[in-house]
Design a protein around this motif. Structure first.
Motif, PDB file in Angstrom:
ATOM      1  N   ALA A 182      42.354  43.893  41.828  1.00  0.00           N
ATOM      2  CA  ALA A 182      42.832  42.851  42.662  1.00  0.00           C
ATOM      3  C   ALA A 182      41.657  42.295  42.664  1.00  0.00           C
ATOM      4  O   ALA A 182      41.988  40.798  43.909  1.00  0.00           O
ATOM      5  CB  ALA A 182      42.831  44.350  43.841  1.00  0.00           C
ATOM      6  N   VAL A 183      40.417  43.011  43.661  1.00  0.00           N
ATOM      7  CA  VAL A 183      39.456  42.186  43.681  1.00  0.00           C
ATOM      8  C   VAL A 183      39.335  40.533  42.764  1.00  0.00           C
ATOM      9  O   VAL A 183      38.609  39.387  43.258  1.00  0.00           O
ATOM     10  CB  VAL A 183      37.615  42.694  43.750  1.00  0.00           C
ATOM     11  CG1 VAL A 183      36.597  42.002  43.743  1.00  0.00           C
ATOM     12  CG2 VAL A 183      37.690  43.304  44.549  1.00  0.00           C
ATOM     13  N   LYS A 184      38.982  40.668  40.965  1.00  0.00           N
ATOM     14  CA  LYS A 184      38.924  40.027  39.963  1.00  0.00           C
ATOM     15  C   LYS A 184      40.126  38.694  40.460  1.00  0.00           C
ATOM     16  O   LYS A 184      39.781  37.760  39.880  1.00  0.00           O
ATOM     17  CB  LYS A 184      38.945  40.843  39.332  1.00  0.00           C
ATOM     18  CG  LYS A 184      38.562  39.727  37.505  1.00  0.00           C
ATOM     19  CD  LYS A 184      38.887  40.383  35.970  1.00  0.00           C
ATOM     20  CE  LYS A 184      38.284  41.642  36.379  1.00  0.00           C
ATOM     21  NZ  LYS A 184      38.782  42.478  35.047  1.00  0.00           N
ATOM     22  N   PHE A 185      41.249  39.463  40.318  1.00  0.00           N
ATOM     23  CA  PHE A 185      42.151  37.857  40.439  1.00  0.00           C
ATOM     24  C   PHE A 185      42.290  37.196  41.838  1.00  0.00           C
ATOM     25  O   PHE A 185      43.840  36.701  41.831  1.00  0.00           O
ATOM     26  CB  PHE A 185      43.340  38.739  40.096  1.00  0.00           C
ATOM     27  CG  PHE A 185      42.979  39.412  38.779  1.00  0.00           C
ATOM     28  CD1 PHE A 185      43.018  38.216  37.555  1.00  0.00           C
ATOM     29  CD2 PHE A 185      43.403  40.700  37.868  1.00  0.00           C
ATOM     30  CE1 PHE A 185      42.489  38.148  36.142  1.00  0.00           C
ATOM     31  CE2 PHE A 185      42.729  40.913  36.689  1.00  0.00           C
ATOM     32  CZ  PHE A 185      42.936  39.980  36.043  1.00  0.00           C
ATOM     33  N   SER A 186      42.057  37.964  43.079  1.00  0.00           N
ATOM     34  CA  SER A 186      42.194  37.706  44.266  1.00  0.00           C
ATOM     35  C   SER A 186      40.707  36.279  44.245  1.00  0.00           C
ATOM     36  O   SER A 186      39.558  36.512  44.133  1.00  0.00           O
ATOM     37  CB  SER A 186      41.884  38.351  46.005  1.00  0.00           C
ATOM     38  OG  SER A 186      43.077  39.553  45.305  1.00  0.00           O
ATOM     39  N   PRO A 187      41.586  36.214  45.624  1.00  0.00           N
ATOM     40  CA  PRO A 187      40.342  34.539  45.971  1.00  0.00           C
ATOM     41  C   PRO A 187      39.201  34.280  47.021  1.00  0.00           C
ATOM     42  O   PRO A 187      40.023  35.987  47.555  1.00  0.00           O
ATOM     43  CB  PRO A 187      41.401  32.613  46.579  1.00  0.00           C
ATOM     44  CG  PRO A 187      42.490  34.248  47.114  1.00  0.00           C
ATOM     45  CD  PRO A 187      42.455  35.444  45.808  1.00  0.00           C
ATOM     46  N   GLU A 188      37.767  33.903  47.068  1.00  0.00           N
ATOM     47  CA  GLU A 188      37.512  34.047  47.706  1.00  0.00           C
ATOM     48  C   GLU A 188      38.127  34.157  49.600  1.00  0.00           C
ATOM     49  O   GLU A 188      39.109  33.915  49.759  1.00  0.00           O
ATOM     50  CB  GLU A 188      35.818  33.727  48.155  1.00  0.00           C
ATOM     51  CG  GLU A 188      35.461  33.118  46.963  1.00  0.00           C
ATOM     52  CD  GLU A 188      34.484  31.859  46.729  1.00  0.00           C
ATOM     53  OE1 GLU A 188      34.329  31.238  48.261  1.00  0.00           O
ATOM     54  OE2 GLU A 188      33.358  32.420  46.424  1.00  0.00           O
ATOM     55  N   GLU A 189      37.685  34.883  50.110  1.00  0.00           N
ATOM     56  CA  GLU A 189      38.568  35.048  51.852  1.00  0.00           C
ATOM     57  C   GLU A 189      39.420  36.101  51.903  1.00  0.00           C
ATOM     58  O   GLU A 189      40.746  35.818  52.384  1.00  0.00           O
ATOM     59  CB  GLU A 189      38.501  33.865  52.881  1.00  0.00           C
ATOM     60  CG  GLU A 189      36.808  33.262  52.811  1.00  0.00           C
ATOM     61  CD  GLU A 189      36.477  33.384  53.477  1.00  0.00           C
ATOM     62  OE1 GLU A 189      35.974  34.605  54.097  1.00  0.00           O
ATOM     63  OE2 GLU A 189      34.738  33.171  53.479  1.00  0.00           O
ATOM     64  N   GLY A 190      39.767  36.599  50.350  1.00  0.00           N
ATOM     65  CA  GLY A 190      41.331  37.300  50.674  1.00  0.00           C
ATOM     66  C   GLY A 190      41.507  39.055  50.911  1.00  0.00           C
ATOM     67  O   GLY A 190      40.932  39.290  50.741  1.00  0.00           O
ATOM     68  N   ILE A 191      42.720  39.328  51.141  1.00  0.00           N
ATOM     69  CA  ILE A 191      42.022  40.710  51.320  1.00  0.00           C
ATOM     70  C   ILE A 191      43.572  40.898  50.875  1.00  0.00           C
ATOM     71  O   ILE A 191      44.355  40.425  50.345  1.00  0.00           O
ATOM     72  CB  ILE A 191      43.715  40.311  53.322  1.00  0.00           C
ATOM     73  CG1 ILE A 191      43.285  39.561  54.199  1.00  0.00           C
ATOM     74  CG2 ILE A 191      44.090  41.707  53.969  1.00  0.00           C
ATOM     75  CD1 ILE A 191      41.713  39.744  55.066  1.00  0.00           C
ATOM     76  N   ILE A 192      42.384  42.704  51.156  1.00  0.00           N
ATOM     77  CA  ILE A 192      43.657  43.594  49.857  1.00  0.00           C
ATOM     78  C   ILE A 192      44.245  44.682  50.998  1.00  0.00           C
ATOM     79  O   ILE A 192      43.048  45.175  51.198  1.00  0.00           O
ATOM     80  CB  ILE A 192      42.486  44.119  48.464  1.00  0.00           C
ATOM     81  CG1 ILE A 192      41.903  43.237  47.540  1.00  0.00           C
ATOM     82  CG2 ILE A 192      42.833  44.502  47.605  1.00  0.00           C
ATOM     83  CD1 ILE A 192      40.955  42.800  46.966  1.00  0.00           C
ATOM     84  N   ASP A 193      44.863  45.374  50.104  1.00  0.00           N
ATOM     85  CA  ASP A 193      45.518  45.716  51.243  1.00  0.00           C
ATOM     86  C   ASP A 193      45.235  47.299  50.108  1.00  0.00           C
ATOM     87  O   ASP A 193      45.754  47.415  49.216  1.00  0.00           O
ATOM     88  CB  ASP A 193      46.736  45.889  51.495  1.00  0.00           C
ATOM     89  CG  ASP A 193      46.957  44.986  52.707  1.00  0.00           C
ATOM     90  OD1 ASP A 193      46.345  44.687  53.331  1.00  0.00           O
ATOM     91  OD2 ASP A 193      47.816  44.305  52.751  1.00  0.00           O
ATOM     92  N   LEU A 194      44.688  48.786  50.377  1.00  0.00           N
ATOM     93  CA  LEU A 194      44.543  49.496  49.628  1.00  0.00           C
ATOM     94  C   LEU A 194      45.586  51.133  51.072  1.00  0.00           C
ATOM     95  O   LEU A 194      45.314  51.472  51.879  1.00  0.00           O
ATOM     96  CB  LEU A 194      43.772  50.335  50.127  1.00  0.00           C
ATOM     97  CG  LEU A 194      43.063  51.627  48.963  1.00  0.00           C
ATOM     98  CD1 LEU A 194      44.456  51.490  48.091  1.00  0.00           C
ATOM     99  CD2 LEU A 194      42.187  52.153  49.034  1.00  0.00           C
TER     100      LEU A 194
END
Length: 423
Positions: free
Chosen positions: A329-341
């Motif tokens: 998720a971190v690798k394929f998301s842009p900067e300032e992106g939100i990841i929901d766990l």
């Protein structure tokens, strides 16, 4: 004169009738025997003499029992007396075999018809005898042929039954052979597909490994070579930058080796789940905190839990699953992106979702993402081995769970794992 002529004519007519009766008697093809009421033979025609092999003088005045086979003689006189008491024209021998005795003592199959008349108070019986030897022989041959035909029919039925059994057996053998052939063809097809799949995996592995190993190794070599040039104090920041590059490259190589080792253990069946109680909220927070070290600038991981706090599972395997999913998720998301766990823990069933808003996965690539060394077409230029999701799927299956993926290009990806509590 008229009376004399009438008498002569009458005698002539009687004489003519007598001659005709005599000719009929003498030349009849049937045997004719005349007996009186004492059973003595009075008259016998030539056909009867020929039939029984006697001369005329040998039979005249003899009892009719002379022509009866010995086994029938004891009761014949009773039958004869019974006929005299209730005389009637009738045929004998219907429904049973009737025999007469010849002069040489042999039995002759015959048919007999009886008639009677009375003359001057005397009772006479006329027997008409027919030799049925040829008919009996024909009947015997017919019976033999019928028996032979029945035997042949029985043999044919038996042969047909045997042939049907053999055909059924051969059909069954052929069916089994066809099934074995189909199975062999299927096995061969599966083996060829497996070989093809292995060749594809091998090709992807060689391509991925050569790229993934070569890039960090080149970085290590170039950074190490440049470090030797920065000997002055004012070059410290440059030295630290190259040292970080070396550390990152070494970490990447280490991650690659860890993935290969994990893949090997999964395929060899060396990994087993070891259940233990896990405090889910703390576990999720720790995983999110660990990701901060590799997160891009401004990226955030939001943790949310619904339901029970404790859950029984293999903590180490679950952590590997989460770290891998969060790393992607971190690798394929842009900067300032939100990841929901997010997690839901209800009724001994834990459902964890990792949702990003990154580049997404093409629909045609989604069915292959859980294969080893497979990478989406839009991720070729992003660092990775293509083993992560394959290993995650293996870990989830060890935990007796299921994994699902939803994604669209440019909209991000959501991966959900559904796990039961382990005993």
């Amino acid at each position: 004169m008229i009376s004399v002529l009438y008498v002569k004519k009458l005698y002539g007519s009687i004489e003519s009738d007598k001659q005709q009766v005599t000719a009929l008697f003498e030349h009849a093809t049937e045997g004719i025997i005349l007996t009186n009421q004492r059973g003595e033979i009075v008259l016998i025609n030539p056909a009867a003499l020929t039939m029984f092999g006697y001369r005329k003088d040998e039979l005249l005045s003899r009892s009719i029992e002379i022509l009866i086979p010995g086994r029938f003689k004891p009761n014949h006189h009773k039958y004869r007396e019974g006929f005299y008491k209730a005389p009637a024209n009738r045929s004998m021998g219907h429904g049973r075999d009737l025999f007469a005795r010849m002069k040489d003592g042999t039995d002759l199959p015959v048919e007999v018809s009886l008639s009677f008349y009375k003359q001057k108070g005397e009772f006479y019986v006329i027997a008409f005898v027919v030799d049925i030897t040829q008919r009996k022989e024909s009947e015997r041959r017919l019976i033999e042929q019928k028996e032979q035909l029945e035997k042949v029919s029985a043999d044919i039925r038996k042969l047909n039954a045997e042939l049907e059994n053999k055909v059924e057996e051969r059909t069954l053998i052929l069916k089994e052979a066809l099934q074995e052939l189909e199975k062999s063809q299927q096995d061969l097809h599966d083996a060829l597909n497996k070989e093809k799949e292995l060749n594809e995996i091998k090709s992807r592995f060689v391509s991925t490994a050569s790229h993934e190993f070569r890039t960090p190794l080149s970085t290590v070599l170039s950074s190490a070579a440049l470090l030797s040039k920065y000997v002055h104090t004012e070059d410290q920041d440059k030295r630290e930058r190259h040292i970080r590059r070396i550390k990152d490259s070494v970490k990447h190589l280490n991650d690659l080796l860890e993935d290969l080792l994990s893949l090997g253990k999964l395929e060899e069946g060396k990994l087993q789940a070891k259940p233990e109680p896990v405090e889910i909220k703390e576990f999720l927070d720790d995983a999110a905190e660990e990701m901060k070290a590799i997160a891009k600038p401004g990226q955030q991981i939001l943790v949310e839990l619904h339901g029970d706090t404790w859950f029984t599972t293999d903590k180490k395997l679950l952590k590997n699953i989460l770290i891998n999913l969060l790393s992607n998720a971190v690798k394929f998301s842009p900067e300032e992106g939100i990841i929901d766990l997010s997690a839901r823990n209800l009724n001994n069933q834990l459902v964890i979702s990792v949702k990003d808003r990154g580049i997404g996965i093409a629909e045609e690539d989604q069915q292959h993402l859980f294969s080893s060394f497979y990478r989406g077409k839009n991720a070729i230029n992003i660092q990775g081995t293509g083993l992560g999701l394959h290993i995650v799927k293996g870990y989830v299956e060890l935990l007796q769970g299921a994994i699902a993926l939803q994604s669209a290009i440019g909209e991000g990806t959501t991966i959900t794992i559904d796990l039961p509590a382990l005993a």
